[in-house]
Write a protein that holds these residues in place. Structure first.
Motif, PDB file in Angstrom:
ATOM      1  N   SER A   1       0.781  -1.189  -0.193  1.00 44.48           N
ATOM      2  CA  SER A   1       0.002  -0.087   0.054  1.00 44.48           C
ATOM      3  C   SER A   1       1.144   1.190  -0.063  1.00 44.48           C
ATOM      4  CB  SER A   1      -0.952   0.047   1.309  1.00 44.48           C
ATOM      5  OG  SER A   1      -0.311   0.070   2.369  1.00 44.48           O
ATOM      6  N   PRO A   2       0.228   2.526  -0.326  1.00 40.75           N
ATOM      7  CA  PRO A   2       1.069   3.767  -0.561  1.00 40.75           C
ATOM      8  C   PRO A   2       1.336   4.128   0.913  1.00 40.75           C
ATOM      9  CG  PRO A   2      -1.194   3.934  -0.914  1.00 40.75           C
ATOM     10  CD  PRO A   2      -0.965   2.494  -0.790  1.00 40.75           C
ATOM     11  N   TYR A   3       2.338   3.794   1.588  1.00 39.81           N
ATOM     12  CA  TYR A   3       2.876   4.122   2.950  1.00 39.81           C
ATOM     13  C   TYR A   3       3.203   5.543   2.944  1.00 39.81           C
ATOM     14  CZ  TYR A   3       3.381  -0.636   4.834  1.00 39.81           C
ATOM     15  OH  TYR A   3       3.048  -1.918   5.374  1.00 39.81           O
ATOM     16  N   CYS A   4       2.926   6.004   3.850  1.00 41.34           N
ATOM     17  CA  CYS A   4       3.409   7.464   4.591  1.00 41.34           C
ATOM     18  C   CYS A   4       4.576   7.054   5.476  1.00 41.34           C
ATOM     19  CB  CYS A   4       2.154   8.310   5.240  1.00 41.34           C
ATOM     20  SG  CYS A   4       2.706   9.867   5.760  1.00 41.34           S
ATOM     21  N   PHE A   5       5.592   7.848   5.363  1.00 42.93           N
ATOM     22  CA  PHE A   5       6.583   7.798   6.411  1.00 42.93           C
ATOM     23  C   PHE A   5       6.896   8.999   7.159  1.00 42.93           C
ATOM     24  CE2 PHE A   5       8.785   3.863   5.412  1.00 42.93           C
ATOM     25  CZ  PHE A   5       8.830   3.684   3.831  1.00 42.93           C
ATOM     26  N   GLY A   6       7.284   8.677   8.254  1.00 44.44           N
ATOM     27  CA  GLY A   6       7.328   9.953   9.384  1.00 44.44           C
ATOM     28  C   GLY A   6       8.692   9.565   9.987  1.00 44.44           C
TER      29      GLY A   6
ATOM     30  N   GLY B   1      -1.515   5.396   4.550  1.00 38.47           N
ATOM     31  CA  GLY B   1      -1.189   6.530   3.967  1.00 38.47           C
ATOM     32  C   GLY B   1      -1.787   7.794   4.081  1.00 38.47           C
ATOM     33  N   THR B   2      -2.559   7.783   5.685  1.00 43.81           N
ATOM     34  CA  THR B   2      -3.048   9.268   5.811  1.00 43.81           C
ATOM     35  C   THR B   2      -1.941  10.196   6.337  1.00 43.81           C
ATOM     36  OG1 THR B   2      -3.064   8.459   8.144  1.00 43.81           O
ATOM     37  CG2 THR B   2      -4.997   7.722   6.697  1.00 43.81           C
ATOM     38  N   CYS B   3      -0.673   9.909   6.815  1.00 43.04           N
ATOM     39  CA  CYS B   3       0.081  10.906   7.446  1.00 43.04           C
ATOM     40  C   CYS B   3      -0.343  11.537   8.657  1.00 43.04           C
ATOM     41  CB  CYS B   3       0.514  11.796   6.161  1.00 43.04           C
ATOM     42  SG  CYS B   3       1.662  11.257   5.090  1.00 43.04           S
ATOM     43  N   ARG B   4      -1.355  10.989   9.342  1.00 43.79           N
ATOM     44  CA  ARG B   4      -1.795  11.431  10.447  1.00 43.79           C
ATOM     45  C   ARG B   4      -0.895  11.083  11.519  1.00 43.79           C
ATOM     46  NH1 ARG B   4      -8.314  11.024  10.270  1.00 43.79           N
ATOM     47  NH2 ARG B   4      -8.702  12.356   8.547  1.00 43.79           N
ATOM     48  N   TRP B   5      -0.317  11.861  12.693  1.00 41.49           N
ATOM     49  CA  TRP B   5       0.471  11.581  13.629  1.00 41.49           C
ATOM     50  C   TRP B   5      -0.015  10.305  14.189  1.00 41.49           C
ATOM     51  CZ3 TRP B   5       4.845  13.731  12.340  1.00 41.49           C
ATOM     52  CH2 TRP B   5       4.824  14.902  11.946  1.00 41.49           C
ATOM     53  N   GLU B   6      -1.099  10.202  14.672  1.00 39.98           N
ATOM     54  CA  GLU B   6      -1.717   9.058  15.258  1.00 39.98           C
ATOM     55  C   GLU B   6      -1.894   7.836  14.576  1.00 39.98           C
ATOM     56  OE1 GLU B   6      -3.229  11.984  14.643  1.00 39.98           O
ATOM     57  OE2 GLU B   6      -5.349  11.405  14.159  1.00 39.98           O
TER      58      GLU B   6
ATOM     59  N   GLU C   1       7.088  13.307  26.219  1.00 43.31           N
ATOM     60  CA  GLU C   1       6.282  12.469  25.325  1.00 43.31           C
ATOM     61  C   GLU C   1       6.989  12.440  23.840  1.00 43.31           C
ATOM     62  OE1 GLU C   1       1.949  13.125  27.392  1.00 43.31           O
ATOM     63  OE2 GLU C   1       2.161  13.765  25.461  1.00 43.31           O
ATOM     64  N   ARG C   2       6.522  11.755  23.187  1.00 46.17           N
ATOM     65  CA  ARG C   2       6.985  11.248  21.861  1.00 46.17           C
ATOM     66  C   ARG C   2       6.164  12.429  20.837  1.00 46.17           C
ATOM     67  NH1 ARG C   2       5.922   5.472  19.694  1.00 46.17           N
ATOM     68  NH2 ARG C   2       3.815   6.250  19.619  1.00 46.17           N
ATOM     69  N   GLU C   3       7.082  13.062  19.968  1.00 45.89           N
ATOM     70  CA  GLU C   3       6.211  13.880  19.400  1.00 45.89           C
ATOM     71  C   GLU C   3       6.774  13.696  17.789  1.00 45.89           C
ATOM     72  OE1 GLU C   3       7.808  17.911  19.434  1.00 45.89           O
ATOM     73  OE2 GLU C   3       9.865  17.277  19.795  1.00 45.89           O
ATOM     74  N   GLY C   4       5.702  14.052  16.825  1.00 46.21           N
ATOM     75  CA  GLY C   4       5.989  14.081  15.409  1.00 46.21           C
ATOM     76  C   GLY C   4       6.992  14.947  15.111  1.00 46.21           C
ATOM     77  N   VAL C   5       7.960  14.598  14.041  1.00 41.26           N
ATOM     78  CA  VAL C   5       8.875  15.569  13.730  1.00 41.26           C
ATOM     79  C   VAL C   5       8.736  16.158  12.275  1.00 41.26           C
ATOM     80  CG1 VAL C   5      11.322  16.044  13.127  1.00 41.26           C
ATOM     81  CG2 VAL C   5      10.643  14.903  15.225  1.00 41.26           C
ATOM     82  N   GLY C   6       8.392  15.235  11.334  1.00 38.30           N
ATOM     83  CA  GLY C   6       8.259  15.276   9.913  1.00 38.30           C
ATOM     84  C   GLY C   6       7.502  14.040   9.578  1.00 38.30           C
ATOM     85  N   ALA C   7       6.667  14.082   8.515  1.00 33.12           N
ATOM     86  CA  ALA C   7       5.707  13.155   7.636  1.00 33.12           C
ATOM     87  C   ALA C   7       5.992  13.407   6.323  1.00 33.12           C
ATOM     88  CB  ALA C   7       4.301  13.155   8.196  1.00 33.12           C
ATOM     89  N   ILE C   8       5.859  12.472   5.371  1.00 34.23           N
ATOM     90  CA  ILE C   8       5.931  12.692   3.944  1.00 34.23           C
ATOM     91  C   ILE C   8       5.144  11.555   3.359  1.00 34.23           C
ATOM     92  CG2 ILE C   8       8.107  11.402   3.841  1.00 34.23           C
ATOM     93  CD1 ILE C   8       8.813  12.975   1.320  1.00 34.23           C
TER      94      ILE C   8
END
Length: 122
Positions: A30-35, A102-107, A44-51
């Motif tokens: 499937s079309p993975y989003c990477f982060g 593939g949503t790229c939502r942090w959660e 807490e863990r935090e999102g830095v970047g997503a593509i």
């Protein structure tokens, strides 16, 4: 099952640069989003970047905008995080993650690497 392996962490002085890499193995159907995420001790863990899978959608945490750049090389199944102008507060364990929906939502990130340590000294 997709597996992620990070590399490129290390120690650097403030103002320096590092490039993290994360390579995926296994069949990606499937079309993975990477982060990239990070977690500092006691925080807490935090999102830095997503593509997104095609690179058309990119998002960054406000704290790294203008300093970090996320990119990906799909034939190599690799995602990168170029980190410039590093600050001591960037010190953390950095994790690569994949969102198979593939949503790229942090959660939505559900596949995780083992992490690579980044330490920035003042």
């Amino acid at each position: 099952q997709v597996q992620l392996v990070e590399s490129g962490g290390g120690s650097v002085q403030a103002g320096g640069s590092l490039r993290l890499s994360c390579t995926a193995s296994g069949y990606m159907y499937s079309p993975y989003c990477f982060g990239w995420f990070r977690q500092a001790p006691g925080k807490e863990r935090e999102g830095v970047g997503a593509i997104s899978s095609g690179g058309g959608y990119i998002d960054y945490a406000d704290s790294v905008k203008g300093r970090f750049t996320i990119s990906r090389d799909n034939p190599k199944k690799t995602v990168y995080l170029q980190m410039n102008s590093l600050k001591p507060e960037d010190t953390a364990m950095y994790y690569c993650a994949a969102d198979p929906r593939g949503t790229c939502r942090w959660e939505s990130f559900a596949v995780w690497g083992q992490g690579t340590q980044v330490t920035v000294s003042s």
